[in-house]
Write an enzyme that holds these catalytic residues in place. Structure first.
Site, PDB file in Angstrom:
ATOM      1  N   GLU A   9       0.851  -1.290  -0.076  1.00 19.09           N
ATOM      2  CA  GLU A   9      -0.049   0.218   0.042  1.00 19.09           C
ATOM      3  C   GLU A   9       0.911   1.245   0.162  1.00 19.09           C
ATOM      4  O   GLU A   9       0.459   2.147  -0.684  1.00 19.09           O
ATOM      5  CB  GLU A   9      -0.901   0.017   1.373  1.00 19.09           C
ATOM      6  CG  GLU A   9      -1.883  -1.016   1.420  1.00 19.09           C
ATOM      7  CD  GLU A   9      -1.623  -2.147   2.321  1.00 19.09           C
ATOM      8  OE1 GLU A   9      -0.432  -2.752   1.983  1.00 19.09           O
ATOM      9  OE2 GLU A   9      -2.418  -2.523   3.187  1.00 19.09           O
ATOM     10  N   ASP A  82      -1.893  -5.194   3.424  1.00 18.05           N
ATOM     11  CA  ASP A  82      -2.020  -5.636   4.948  1.00 18.05           C
ATOM     12  C   ASP A  82      -3.067  -6.741   4.969  1.00 18.05           C
ATOM     13  O   ASP A  82      -3.932  -7.005   4.362  1.00 18.05           O
ATOM     14  CB  ASP A  82      -2.833  -4.292   5.728  1.00 18.05           C
ATOM     15  CG  ASP A  82      -1.953  -3.161   5.943  1.00 18.05           C
ATOM     16  OD1 ASP A  82      -0.553  -3.502   5.622  1.00 18.05           O
ATOM     17  OD2 ASP A  82      -2.251  -2.216   6.293  1.00 18.05           O
ATOM     18  N   ASP A  84      -5.680  -7.999   6.439  1.00 13.69           N
ATOM     19  CA  ASP A  84      -6.927  -7.767   7.093  1.00 13.69           C
ATOM     20  C   ASP A  84      -8.175  -7.672   5.810  1.00 13.69           C
ATOM     21  O   ASP A  84      -7.628  -7.773   4.716  1.00 13.69           O
ATOM     22  CB  ASP A  84      -7.187  -6.685   8.005  1.00 13.69           C
ATOM     23  CG  ASP A  84      -6.725  -5.314   7.159  1.00 13.69           C
ATOM     24  OD1 ASP A  84      -6.710  -5.319   5.945  1.00 13.69           O
ATOM     25  OD2 ASP A  84      -6.435  -4.338   8.140  1.00 13.69           O
ATOM     26  N   GLU A  86      -9.697  -5.226   4.668  1.00 12.68           N
ATOM     27  CA  GLU A  86      -9.449  -4.238   3.479  1.00 12.68           C
ATOM     28  C   GLU A  86      -8.415  -4.455   2.741  1.00 12.68           C
ATOM     29  O   GLU A  86      -8.344  -4.356   1.450  1.00 12.68           O
ATOM     30  CB  GLU A  86      -9.270  -2.909   4.404  1.00 12.68           C
ATOM     31  CG  GLU A  86     -10.246  -2.505   5.371  1.00 12.68           C
ATOM     32  CD  GLU A  86     -11.787  -1.973   4.413  1.00 12.68           C
ATOM     33  OE1 GLU A  86     -11.374  -1.500   3.392  1.00 12.68           O
ATOM     34  OE2 GLU A  86     -12.587  -2.408   4.806  1.00 12.68           O
ATOM     35  N   TYR A 300       1.745  -6.103  13.275  1.00 12.60           N
ATOM     36  CA  TYR A 300       0.416  -5.436  12.588  1.00 12.60           C
ATOM     37  C   TYR A 300      -0.450  -4.991  13.794  1.00 12.60           C
ATOM     38  O   TYR A 300      -0.718  -5.629  14.632  1.00 12.60           O
ATOM     39  CB  TYR A 300      -0.301  -6.389  11.669  1.00 12.60           C
ATOM     40  CG  TYR A 300      -1.432  -5.845  10.932  1.00 12.60           C
ATOM     41  CD1 TYR A 300      -0.994  -4.702   9.968  1.00 12.60           C
ATOM     42  CD2 TYR A 300      -2.557  -6.277  10.963  1.00 12.60           C
ATOM     43  CE1 TYR A 300      -2.090  -4.320   9.350  1.00 12.60           C
ATOM     44  CE2 TYR A 300      -3.642  -5.757  10.155  1.00 12.60           C
ATOM     45  CZ  TYR A 300      -3.239  -4.689   9.343  1.00 12.60           C
ATOM     46  OH  TYR A 300      -4.401  -4.131   8.538  1.00 12.60           O
ATOM     47  N   ARG A 302      -3.634  -3.777  13.662  1.00 13.21           N
ATOM     48  CA  ARG A 302      -5.021  -3.878  13.543  1.00 13.21           C
ATOM     49  C   ARG A 302      -5.548  -5.460  13.980  1.00 13.21           C
ATOM     50  O   ARG A 302      -5.421  -6.151  13.056  1.00 13.21           O
ATOM     51  CB  ARG A 302      -5.756  -3.576  12.306  1.00 13.21           C
ATOM     52  CG  ARG A 302      -5.477  -2.093  11.924  1.00 13.21           C
ATOM     53  CD  ARG A 302      -6.057  -1.632  10.761  1.00 13.21           C
ATOM     54  NE  ARG A 302      -5.914  -0.192  10.093  1.00 13.21           N
ATOM     55  CZ  ARG A 302      -4.879   0.333   9.872  1.00 13.21           C
ATOM     56  NH1 ARG A 302      -4.145  -0.438   9.011  1.00 13.21           N
ATOM     57  NH2 ARG A 302      -4.984   1.510   9.531  1.00 13.21           N
ATOM     58  N   HIS A 346      -4.765 -12.474  13.852  1.00 11.86           N
ATOM     59  CA  HIS A 346      -2.903 -11.903  13.927  1.00 11.86           C
ATOM     60  C   HIS A 346      -2.767 -11.943  15.493  1.00 11.86           C
ATOM     61  O   HIS A 346      -3.602 -12.149  16.328  1.00 11.86           O
ATOM     62  CB  HIS A 346      -3.056 -10.279  13.407  1.00 11.86           C
ATOM     63  CG  HIS A 346      -3.852 -10.237  12.082  1.00 11.86           C
ATOM     64  ND1 HIS A 346      -3.389 -10.760  10.724  1.00 11.86           N
ATOM     65  CD2 HIS A 346      -4.771  -9.553  11.852  1.00 11.86           C
ATOM     66  CE1 HIS A 346      -4.297 -10.558   9.919  1.00 11.86           C
ATOM     67  NE2 HIS A 346      -5.121  -9.608  10.274  1.00 11.86           N
TER      68      HIS A 346
END
Length: 805
Positions: A9, A82, A84, A86, A300, A302, A346
């Site tokens: 990203e 990432d 997740d 998203e 990570y 989140r 995670h």
């Protein structure tokens, strides 16, 4: 030989990963999502299984074109967004755009930390895009779009344009509004505490608090009862009824998950949720550490799992044993139970290496990064240490009608407290610290104590506190509303929309926020219900786990939503057309004054509008429902002699002439030491170059400035010149200006006749190479301050001030 392509990203993440992978990989950044639903259309076909229509996000076209060029000549494509929902959706959209029908492999790589070992291992074991995660993200996006695009226009129609409704944001606003209503409805009750100062046969003196009265929980409700009890206590004896001694253990807290990191950073560092996540993102993506190069410092950020990898557990246990000694190390690794509903996808948030101590990295981190890393590192290390141990003593004391208790607690082993102590909210801190550190004397059962004094203390019950960012996040998490990764956006939106404001660090709903909340909750009883919103989050989790079909979940939601939406179109109160009698007559035409709803909330206006345009500000709340005339300033208008009236505008309260619109004189108001004071302009000796009136030093939204005292008839504002002539009109000077949001820019002082603007400061010096009339200042972290040519086709650059080492 063709290289493999890796897409992440952010550029920072790309730089760090590129160093680990070497020259056989080309690492590119997509800058987040490349596709989304269209801005100016619903983009969801509700008649055909809620199929979405995605478009390339405006401004991302060049990024996509560049990625396609690299993809076309790459042997393989690795998608490394990432780990997740998203991130999975980003990977799906990249695959659709970059390689439709591609025969060469497209891989998905997942890693929880950006370290060399983690990256290389992820690329040795690539996987494919998780379609269940993609479906969960898509379902959430469609849910939010349906609510936002179908409910917001109703608010525009019934209240005013520009308002918005959100599936989760409106429920978070409801929490704030409900708490405010609790506070307003709260009736304070009187109660009394009794504290006795006592002395035993051995030192030291100590204090005991009354806990029971006549065998029941201690409760004294007024002065008369307190005086009566005080007289009885003074006449009687205080006798030791019992002594209890025990060891109390205080266990460490688990390593951070997203929500607890947000809460603790708010309590200890005074970080907003958004600031916490921005800083954590930088620590995760990687920092340059001298000879070690770029490396991700935390895992990570989140996550909702307390789980820690066996490798990291082994590392931290070795560190604790070597640094603090074996008494601080538990016999086996500490395991923490996951909260109900946690996905456990995670690890917990932890340092990628516990050997990177905060003090060793201080030179490489900015202040925010260091403080947040220090918090994460200490919490993780403490989570794998032994409990703190306290010797706790309780002495119960019999007195007339009353049982007193003294509590003493002495730390005998600091354990994890040597490294870290968790912050507390409000009364939690007081409760946890009660008796801690106090020493009690040796006493025996039946011993009569000497009474030094008895102190009755009158108190009043307090309403529940307003939400801070930390406690709002905690409330959302406890109710299962939203997910930790969305809390930052939720809190930002309700403030950006001016539905809630922060006062002394606490959220207070605005008038428009309360109105919107009431309309939504009244007309969408199911959709904006706490439990129903939490159920939708569980449904999304089940879609991600492959247990539920995303289309069926949306279909179930849309049946109820459509019913409530249709009902709201007819039943929702129309505030634009609503008028209530104000209870007094217009002082200009004698017609009845009415309370109406406008752009900035309720106001009082003449019912004879538009023939009479008299308006007044609503009075402050004083508990009386009857409207009254606003209070007037004691000093009359200096321009026409009429009275000044208190009004409320976009930027707060101000005083305006009651002769408006004939006289448009105003006075600003500011808060000084908790009091509202009128701001008066300081008249200067200098004359206005346009009208000849005196200039005045004024105070505006972004600080002090100099302008004509004859405003609004003359709107001259003195601005600092850069010394550069306007290249567009040739007559004006390029001066410093500020945008509506306070951002500095540079423009022609002949505006609006000339609309020339620059976002970089011009330098009054021609370019030595192309003779352009001026240069521009450019400042970067890498190069420091330099002067560059304003012409795009000229490469002239001159260093002025090198970057700090």
């Amino acid at each position: 030989m063709s290289k493999s392509m890796v897409i992440v990203e952010s550029p920072a993440k790309a730089r760090t990963i590129g160093k680990y992978l070497g020259k056989d990989f080309t690492v590119k950044a997509c800058a987040g999502h490349i596709k989304d639903l269209p801005k100016k259309a619903l983009g969801v076909d509700v008649e055909h299984d809620f199929q979405p229509t995605y478009r390339i996000i405006s401004g991302k076209e060049k990024i996509v074109r560049d990625l396609k060029k690299v993809a076309a000549r790459s042997e393989a494509i690795f998608l490394a967004a990432d780990p997740d929902r998203e991130g999975e959706a980003i990977c799906q959209h990249l695959a659709e755009e970059l390689a439709p029908g591609r025969k060469r492999p497209i891989h998905r790589v997942l890693f929880n930390e950006i370290t060399k070992n983690a990256i290389l291992q992820a690329f040795e074991e690539p996987s494919s895009i998780n379609q269940d995660k993609v479906a969960a993200q898509q379902a959430r996006r469609i849910l939010d779009r349906l609510v936002g695009y179908k409910v917001s226009p109703l608010l525009w129609q019934k209240v005013r344009r520009g308002l918005s409704a959100g599936r989760v944001q409106s429920v978070a606003l409801r929490l704030i509004v409900d708490r405010e209503r609790e506070i307003r409805a709260f009736v304070s009750e009187e109660y009394w505490n009794f504290l006795a100062k006592l002395r035993a046969g051995t030192p030291p003196p100590f204090s005991a608090k009354a806990i029971k009265l006549d065998g029941k929980k201690f409760k004294v409700g007024n002065q008369e009862e307190a005086d009566e009890l005080l007289a009885q206590l003074r006449a009687g004896q205080f006798v030791v009824a019992g002594v209890k001694r025990k060891e109390r253990r205080r266990n460490p807290v688990p390593p951070f998950v997203t929500s607890t990191l947000q809460q603790e950073a708010s309590r200890k560092l005074r970080f907003s949720v958004r600031r916490t996540m921005v800083v954590a993102q930088r620590l995760y993506e990687g920092k340059e550490l001298g000879s070690e190069g770029g490396v991700g410092l935390i895992t990570y950020m989140r996550t909702d799992s307390n789980r820690v990898s066996p490798t990291a557990l082994g590392e931290v246990r070795a560190y604790v044993a070597d640094t603090y000694g074996k008494p601080y190390l538990p016999a086996r690794p500490r395991a923490y139970r996951a909260k109900k509903g946690a996905q456990d996808a995670h690890e917990a948030i932890r340092p990628t290496s516990v050997d990177r101590r905060p003090d060793d990295l201080k030179a490489y981190l900015d202040r925010d990064e260091f403080r947040l890393y220090d918090l994460i590192w200490k919490r993780f290390v403490a989570s794998q240490m032994n409990p703190a141990l306290f010797d706790q003593t309780e002495i119960d004391i019999d007195a007339p009608r009353t049982l007193f208790r003294a509590v003493g607690s002495i730390q005998k082993f600091d354990g994890f407290l040597k490294v870290y102590q968790e912050g507390k909210d409000d009364a939690e801190a007081e409760t946890d610290a009660e008796g801690e550190g106090s020493v009690l004397p040796e006493v025996k059962k039946g011993e009569v104590l000497d009474v030094k004094s008895i102190l009755p203390e009158q108190k009043f019950t307090q309403p529940p506190p307003r939400y801070s960012e930390a406690t709002l996040v905690k409330a959302l998490e406890e109710r299962g509303i939203g997910r930790p990764s969305t809390y930052s956006q939720i809190i930002s939106v309700i403030q950006d929309r001016e539905y809630a404001a922060r006062q002394e660090g606490r959220f207070v709903p605005t008038e428009i926020g309360e109105v919107v909340c009431e309309l939504l909750v009244t007309n969408f009883e199911e959709i904006f219900d706490y439990d129903y919103t939490a159920k939708l989050e569980r449904d999304l989790d089940e879609i991600e786990q492959g247990k539920e079909n995303w289309i069926e979940a949306l279909r179930e939601f849309y049946v109820e939503f459509s019913r409530e939406l249709e009902q709201a179109r007819h039943a929702m109160k129309d505030l634009k057309r609503e008028e209530k009698p104000a209870g007094f007559s217009c002082d200009k035409c004698g017609s009845e004054m009415v309370i109406k709803w406008g752009r900035f909330g309720r106001f009082i206006a003449c019912s004879n509008y538009p023939d009479c345009k008299n308006t007044m500000q609503m009075p402050r709340e004083n508990g009386d429902e009857e409207a009254d005339k606003p209070e007037l300033d004691a000093e009359p208008c200096e321009k026409c002699g009429r009275e000044m009236v208190l009004k409320k505008g976009r930027y707060g309260e101000f005083l305006a002439c009651s002769g408006y619109p004939e006289c448009k004189n105003t006075r600003k108001m500011v808060q000084v030491n908790g009091k509202t004071e009128v701001v008066r302009d300081q008249i200067l000796e200098e004359e206005c170059p346009r009208c000849g009136s005196k200039l005045a030093l004024k105070r505006g939204r972004f600080g002090e400035f100099t302008a004509c005292s004859n405003y609004p008839d003359c709107r001259y504002v003195k601005q600092e010149s850069t010394g550069v002539k306007c290249p567009e009109c040739g007559d004006g000077d390029v001066v410093e200006k500020k945008s509506r949001r306070g951002k500095l820019f540079f423009g022609c002082d002949h505006y609006p006749q000339c609309k020339f603007v620059l976002w970089k400061r011009p330098v009054a010096e021609p370019c030595p190479e192309c003779e352009a009339p001026y240069l521009l200042e450019r400042r970067t972290k890498k190069d420091g301050l330099s002067h560059v040519c304003a012409q795009e086709d000229c490469d002239f650059t001159r260093s002025v001030e090198p970057a700090e080492a």
